[in-house]
Design an enzyme around this catalytic site. Structure first.
Site, PDB file in Angstrom:
ATOM      1  N   GLY B 466     -72.460 122.984  -4.915  1.00  0.00           N
ATOM      2  CA  GLY B 466     -73.198 124.130  -4.397  1.00  0.00           C
ATOM      3  C   GLY B 466     -72.315 125.360  -4.376  1.00  0.00           C
ATOM      4  O   GLY B 466     -72.755 126.478  -4.100  1.00  0.00           O
ATOM      5  N   ALA B 509     -61.882 126.095  -6.825  1.00  0.00           N
ATOM      6  CA  ALA B 509     -61.892 127.225  -7.766  1.00  0.00           C
ATOM      7  C   ALA B 509     -60.471 127.585  -8.170  1.00  0.00           C
ATOM      8  O   ALA B 509     -60.191 127.853  -9.343  1.00  0.00           O
ATOM      9  CB  ALA B 509     -62.590 128.426  -7.136  1.00  0.00           C
ATOM     10  N   LEU B 613     -64.218 135.562  -8.126  1.00  0.00           N
ATOM     11  CA  LEU B 613     -64.593 135.204  -9.505  1.00  0.00           C
ATOM     12  C   LEU B 613     -66.063 135.510  -9.778  1.00  0.00           C
ATOM     13  O   LEU B 613     -66.446 135.839 -10.896  1.00  0.00           O
ATOM     14  CB  LEU B 613     -64.323 133.717  -9.752  1.00  0.00           C
ATOM     15  CG  LEU B 613     -62.840 133.325  -9.688  1.00  0.00           C
ATOM     16  CD1 LEU B 613     -62.697 131.802  -9.673  1.00  0.00           C
ATOM     17  CD2 LEU B 613     -62.070 133.924 -10.858  1.00  0.00           C
ATOM     18  N   GLN B 621     -71.128 131.426  -0.370  1.00  0.00           N
ATOM     19  CA  GLN B 621     -70.186 130.547   0.327  1.00  0.00           C
ATOM     20  C   GLN B 621     -69.800 131.141   1.679  1.00  0.00           C
ATOM     21  O   GLN B 621     -69.722 130.441   2.679  1.00  0.00           O
ATOM     22  CB  GLN B 621     -68.922 130.389  -0.525  1.00  0.00           C
ATOM     23  CG  GLN B 621     -69.117 129.499  -1.720  1.00  0.00           C
ATOM     24  CD  GLN B 621     -69.188 128.065  -1.298  1.00  0.00           C
ATOM     25  OE1 GLN B 621     -68.201 127.492  -0.853  1.00  0.00           O
ATOM     26  NE2 GLN B 621     -70.340 127.477  -1.392  1.00  0.00           N
ATOM     27  N   LYS B 685     -57.903 132.856  -4.071  1.00  0.00           N
ATOM     28  CA  LYS B 685     -57.713 132.025  -2.874  1.00  0.00           C
ATOM     29  C   LYS B 685     -59.017 131.273  -2.641  1.00  0.00           C
ATOM     30  O   LYS B 685     -60.045 131.633  -3.212  1.00  0.00           O
ATOM     31  CB  LYS B 685     -57.435 132.905  -1.664  1.00  0.00           C
ATOM     32  CG  LYS B 685     -56.079 133.601  -1.666  1.00  0.00           C
ATOM     33  CD  LYS B 685     -55.979 134.508  -0.452  1.00  0.00           C
ATOM     34  CE  LYS B 685     -54.620 135.198  -0.409  1.00  0.00           C
ATOM     35  NZ  LYS B 685     -54.556 136.144   0.732  1.00  0.00           N
ATOM     36  N   GLY B 686     -58.975 130.285  -1.767  1.00  0.00           N
ATOM     37  CA  GLY B 686     -60.185 129.512  -1.478  1.00  0.00           C
ATOM     38  C   GLY B 686     -61.214 130.338  -0.724  1.00  0.00           C
ATOM     39  O   GLY B 686     -60.870 131.269  -0.005  1.00  0.00           O
ATOM     40  N   GLY B 688     -64.621 128.636   0.235  1.00  0.00           N
ATOM     41  CA  GLY B 688     -65.652 127.821   0.872  1.00  0.00           C
ATOM     42  C   GLY B 688     -65.482 127.610   2.365  1.00  0.00           C
ATOM     43  O   GLY B 688     -66.439 127.276   3.060  1.00  0.00           O
ATOM     44  N   GLU B 689     -64.277 127.791   2.872  1.00  0.00           N
ATOM     45  CA  GLU B 689     -64.062 127.464   4.283  1.00  0.00           C
ATOM     46  C   GLU B 689     -63.670 128.666   5.144  1.00  0.00           C
ATOM     47  O   GLU B 689     -63.676 128.575   6.367  1.00  0.00           O
ATOM     48  CB  GLU B 689     -62.989 126.384   4.398  1.00  0.00           C
ATOM     49  CG  GLU B 689     -63.416 125.108   3.685  1.00  0.00           C
ATOM     50  CD  GLU B 689     -62.321 124.062   3.605  1.00  0.00           C
ATOM     51  OE1 GLU B 689     -62.602 122.889   3.867  1.00  0.00           O
ATOM     52  OE2 GLU B 689     -61.186 124.415   3.266  1.00  0.00           O
TER      53      GLU B 689
END
Ligand code: FES
Ligand code: FES
Lengths: 167, 729
Positions: B466, B509, B613, B621, B685-686, B688-689
């Site tokens: 997702g 990612a 991105l 997200q 960098k991430g 999702g969280e």
């Protein structure tokens, strides 16, 4: 036992266990796996289909109770190459992430727009005779459709966008 | 074929120099049309001819042994084929990145709800009926099922920097607060599922999993076969949030049943199974101590916690993770206690650590600001350390101060006023804020890119749960090869493809994006060779290759397939630099004076998380995380029976994830541009969280501001809000 259903305009006679839900009939007997099972208990809305034009949780419907009924599933709304305005708006607004609740959201929204157009009020309607499509109305009326990815604001943007296109 | 690139030094920002112009754009997901039309194939949809249906049987004791099952009680049910118990069955899902079999308990029962058998039948209805009727005999043992009631607990040595005790003694202003958070469930909308089928001594398992490279090893180890005999497929995953990191009991049971019966077997967990035996987020008890000087410089930080887990599980919720790097102090100290209990085991759920730890930390920051008579935004701005306070690493990039300022500006923070002063009829209105932080990582990952003419294919066992992997890998490849993204096909979720990081810990990612970038980069070099120019002179755009006076269509230039595979892993930059997403959450709530009901009216989060991105999927997200924050703050609470530990809230009517009506339409996200050169070659960098980290605290702080009273036991259910108001009046 046997039940005759018209699904997305095609008539089917299905032989089934008396305990079979409409959801499992659609998915496993008719191969219409676009309708999803999220809870099997009427708590998530992933299994929403139209039953004679009204939205229902198909996991709460026993197939045996629906002889002669007309059912519309997500497959009857639009395929990838010919999406409905609502489906296109979901893609455009990113009204989903994992996509698992999405067929249910779209079925539910399809019926919800019709309910408002027909003047059926909700708990939050200001005008009980002529409810208007607003974010608050959508939030209330779509609350039976859970989305754990939590695309909620974008789902409602998508519905509003599609409603505008239609008007 | 796949040499490994190690991230030892900052890399050039190639994605800023290429000319296709698709990177970062809000491109629609290529998988979108299939998802909105019900054509995306999730695990349970992939039924094949002759499939049998399995339903898991759960234990109804908290500890002991299965001494027998009355098979006769169910074998006579029409359609029932078999009741399967097997020493290879697993007690619970593997922890993330385990890469080996989870505990295989044999006939032992370690918690109430543990899968102990699989009933297989010709129909789902028959299997479900039999699973419920099956009579099981047990030998029971005493067991502690609550952290308070258990004597088995382990306390780690404190992690420290500087001298906390001295700093705490000397602090002029202090807060010393206790918070609790309940167990929480990931509750992905797609229940855990598997379909297994054996052919020629090899098993193919469709299963809803996040980390295929690891899951393949886990299944092989569990079954006692070679990984080459295992294929795992997960092209679409209906949400994971950590709960599908590791191989689950349904996949193992399906594989064993299919082997035994010689036909495909589908096992879909019931929603109740999911609550019973999928790893939960641990409940926490937290003590946060903050000491400061009169003028608001923080001098002492301590965040101690107690979490729980089942024996034999290595995971413990890293509650104080963000408290260790967000603010600086002269002395810091962090101590964790893990209570061993006989209940559904704990594991990773979206942003393990930050998701609950920041509720405590950021509420304590708010209370400290109150004590100091300082604005909460100011307090945070004043206490941003120069380096990682625990290990001295440099921050790779950190735009936290900008996020705080921009957020305050855009939210209208200046209009906030004093606590408990704003009213609209029965509703008290308040604003709250919190910092956001979630550390970011690079995990070993491989991808393959193939190019024929102007059509590319990306192949990796990476998953899209997702998150938007299909979109971003197409964008990266399209950008690197100068193609329109429709000309890039992305194939994911198949263990026969190169092994990626998988989706977890916000590193998907970063990692799979980088390996795809590197594979595409190799193809660029090959194109430069074909064209006869140096890579630096090559421009790829709109399906054409240009360089050194030559200009050719890729369709003419690349007549034979070019194929390249690349692997990336973390290196020296991770030792020298600390990478984390940062942000600031702002929330406005209305609290009903009489019922204690809390309504979130609007939220704004400003985030800097490296290169974006895809602006559209990144926003999704971020929003998703923020809404999880609303859930943690207001509604989500998993309850266990205090006597036998069984999960009481084992369906979606009793475990309250946020619904449409809980979420306002006014949910804003602002991204601040950033490139993290130390993180990976695509400077990301991430994502999702980060959205969840701190979000709930902003809501809780807004409640404290609206009412003038704070809740310390989360979520802030109406009765707790009322109690807080009554106690202190
Ligand atoms: S599956 Fe029918 S409501 Fe959840
Ligand atoms: S899109 Fe994943 S549950 Fe709604």
């Amino acid at each position: 036992m046997k039940t005759t259903l018209t699904v997305n305009g095609t008539q089917h006679e299905v032989g089934h266990d008396p305990r079979r839900t409409l959801l499992d009939t659609l998915r496993d007997d008719l191969g219409l796996t676009g309708t999803k099972k999220g809870c099997d208990h009427g708590q998530c809305g992933a299994c929403t289909v139209l039953l004679n034009g009204e939205r229902v949780n198909s996991c709460l419907c026993l197939t045996a109770m629906h002889d002669g009924d007309e059912i519309t599933t997500i497959e009857g709304i639009g395929a990838p190459e010919r999406l409905s305005a609502l489906q296109r708006a979901f893609v455009e607004r990113d009204g989903f992430q994992c996509g698992y609740c999405t067929p249910g959201q779209i079925m539910s929204a399809t019926a919800m727009l019709k309910e408002i157009a027909e003047g059926s009020p909700s708990y939050v309607s200001d005008d009980l005779d002529a409810p208007k499509l607003s974010d608050g109305e959508m939030a209330e009326r779509m609350s039976g459709n859970l989305c754990r990815c939590s695309a909620y604001p974008l789902i409602r943007e998508a519905i509003a966008m599609a409603a505008e296109v239609k008007e | 074929m796949s040499d490994t690139f190690t991230m030892d030094s900052p890399q050039p920002r190639l994605l800023d120099q290429t000319g296709q112009g698709v990177i970062g754009t809000p491109m629609n997901r290529p998988d979108g049309p299939r998802k909105v039309s019900g054509q995306a194939c999730y695990t349970a949809d992939a039924v094949t001819e002759g499939v049998a249906h399995g339903v898991l049987v759960r234990s109804t004791i908290s500890r002991g042994r299965v001494t027998g099952m009355d098979l006769a009680s169910v074998m006579s049910i029409d359609g029932v084929i078999d009741v399967i118990t097997d020493p290879r069955m697993i007690r619970n899902p593997a922890q993330g990145m385990a890469g080996e079999a989870p505990v295989q308990p044999g006939d032992a029962v370690h918690y109430h709800g543990q899968p102990i058998a699989l009933v297989v039948a010709e129909s789902f209805e028959a299997a479900r009926d039999a699973a419920q009727r099956l009579t099981v005999h047990y030998e029971t043992e005493e067991a502690s099922v609550t952290p308070e009631g258990t004597s088995a607990s382990e306390t780690d040595d404190p992690e420290t920097a500087g001298d906390f005790d001295a700093a705490w003694q000397a602090a002029e202003v202090k807060v010393d607060l206790n918070f609790t958070t309940p167990s929480q469930a990931a509750a992905a909308m797609e229940p855990h599922a598997a379909i297994a089928e054996w052919k020629d001594n090899s098993v193919t398992v469709h299963s809803s999993l996040q980390m295929i490279r690891f899951n393949k090893k886990e299944l092989a180890d569990t079954l006692g076969i070679d990984p080459s005999q295992v294929r795992i497929l997960a092209p679409f995953v209906g949400g994971g949030f950590g709960s599908k990191l590791g191989l689950g009991p349904e996949a193992v049971a399906a594989a064993i049943a299919s082997q035994r019966l010689g036909r495909p077997v589908r096992v879909v967990m019931t929603r109740q199974n999911v609550f019973d035996c999928v790893l939960r987020r641990s409940e926490t008890a937290q003590r946060v101590r903050l000491g400061a000087t009169q003028d608001g410089r923080i001098t002492a930080i301590s965040h101690d916690d107690t979490v729980s887990n089942l024996d034999g599980e290595g995971f413990s919720e890293p509650v104080s993770q963000a408290s260790q790097f967000l603010y600086g102090a002269d002395g810091l100290s962090f101590t964790q206690t893990v209570a061993r209990i006989a209940a559904t085991p704990a594991g990773s759920v979206r942003a393990p650590g930050e998701a609950v730890g920041m509720l405590g930390l950021e509420a304590a920051m708010d209370e400290l600001a109150e004590r100091l008579g300082m604005d909460p935004v100011e307090l945070r701005l004043k206490n941003l350390p120069d380096k990682h306070p625990m290990d001295g690493r440099e921050y790779s990039t950190r735009r936290l101060a900008d996020c705080l300022r921009e957020g305050a500006e855009n939210f209208g923070w200046a209009q906030r006023g004093a606590a408990g002063m704003r009213r609209e009829g029965d509703w008290m209105i308040g604003m709250g804020m919190a910092s956001a932080a979630r550390s970011s990582m690079l995990v070993k990952s491989a991808s393959r890119v193939r190019l024929t003419g102007d059509r590319a294919v990306v192949e990796t066992d990476m998953t899209d749960i997702g998150t938007g992997t299909y979109a971003i890998l197409a964008q990266i490849t399209a950008e690197m090869l100068g193609l329109s993204p429709e000309r890039v096909e992305v194939r994911l979720g198949d263990s026969d493809l190169p092994g990626a990081s998988g989706s977890g810990g916000s590193f998907g990612a970063n990692s799979a994006g980088s390996s795809t970038f590197l594979a595409a980069r190799k193809i660029r070099r090959r194109i430069a060779d074909l064209l006869g120019c140096a890579e630096d002179d090559l421009t790829l755009q709109g399906g054409r290759a240009r360089g050194l006076n030559r200009d050719m269509a890729l369709a003419d230039l690349v007549q034979e397939e070019l194929e390249a595979e690349a692997t990336i892993k973390a290196g020296k930059t991770a030792e020298s630099h600390f990478s984390s997403g940062f942000g600031a959450h702002f929330a406005e709530v209305a609290v009903n004076e009489w019922t204690g009901e809390v309504r979130v009216r609007r939220m704004l989060s400003v985030m800097s998380m490296g290169r974006i991105l895809n602006e559209k999927t990144a926003r999704s997200q971020a929003l998703g995380g923020m809404i999880w924050g609303i859930g943690a703050a207001l509604t989500e609470e998993m309850q266990n029976d205090q006597r036998d530990g069984h999960v009481v809230t084992r369906d979606l009517a009793n475990y309250h994830v946020p619904s449409h009506a809980d979420v306002p339409g006014d949910m804003q996200v602002l991204f601040l541009e950033e490139r993290d050169d130390w993180a990976n070659p695509i400077q990301t960098k991430g994502i999702g969280e980060l959205g969840i980290s701190g979000a709930g605290a902003a809501v809780l702080n807004a409640i404290a501001h609206a009412t003038g009273h704070r809740v310390y036991d989360f979520p802030a259910l109406p009765d707790r809000v009322i109690a807080a108001m009554e106690v202190e009046i």
